[in-house]
Motif scaffolding. Structure first.
Motif, short mmCIF file in Angstrom:
data_model
loop_
_atom_site.label_atom_id
_atom_site.label_comp_id
_atom_site.label_asym_id
_atom_site.label_seq_id
_atom_site.Cartn_x
_atom_site.Cartn_y
_atom_site.Cartn_z
N ARG A 2 -46.07 42.21 -19.43
CA ARG A 2 -46.80 41.17 -20.15
C ARG A 2 -48.30 41.32 -19.91
N ASP A 52 -42.58 41.32 -16.21
CA ASP A 52 -42.14 40.00 -16.66
C ASP A 52 -41.76 39.12 -15.47
N GLU A 55 -44.93 37.65 -13.69
CA GLU A 55 -45.96 36.98 -14.49
C GLU A 55 -46.33 35.62 -13.92
N ARG A 72 -54.81 35.36 -20.60
CA ARG A 72 -54.39 35.33 -22.00
C ARG A 72 -53.36 34.22 -22.16
N PRO A 73 -53.22 33.67 -23.35
CA PRO A 73 -52.18 32.66 -23.57
C PRO A 73 -50.80 33.20 -23.23
N GLN A 74 -50.00 32.36 -22.64
CA GLN A 74 -48.65 32.77 -22.23
C GLN A 74 -47.74 32.76 -23.45
N LYS A 75 -46.99 33.84 -23.61
CA LYS A 75 -46.05 33.94 -24.73
C LYS A 75 -44.65 33.67 -24.25
N PRO A 76 -43.84 33.06 -25.12
CA PRO A 76 -42.46 32.72 -24.71
C PRO A 76 -41.60 33.93 -24.45
#
Length: 76
Positions: A2, A52, A55, A72-76
């Motif tokens: 990530r 992952d 993170e 950075r914005p966290q992604k699902p």
């Protein structure tokens, strides 16, 4: 993997590397060798990636170190 930070600030990259190394968080810095294409002017950002599974720990570490605004914005 990530992406958690994207920056062209080499001092910030070194600080993050030191934090992750000290905490034994596996990471990769991508695009370090792009200076060949950009002429060494530091225009292209480098990307810092973590596993992952690491993170959450990596984000907490950077936030605790006062670097949360760099995430950075966290992604699902």
């Amino acid at each position: 993997m990530r992406e958690i930070v994207r920056t062209n600030d080499l001092v910030l990259i070194n600080a993050i590397e030191a934090l992750f190394t000290g905490a034994r968080i596996p990471y990769l810095v991508l695009d370090q060798n792009m200076s060949v294409l950009e002429g060494s002017i530091g225009m292209l950002p480098r990307r810092i990636l973590v596993d992952d599974d690491s993170e959450r720990e990596a984000r907490a570490l950077l936030t605790d170190a006062g670097l949360g605004k760099e995430l950075r914005p966290q992604k699902p």
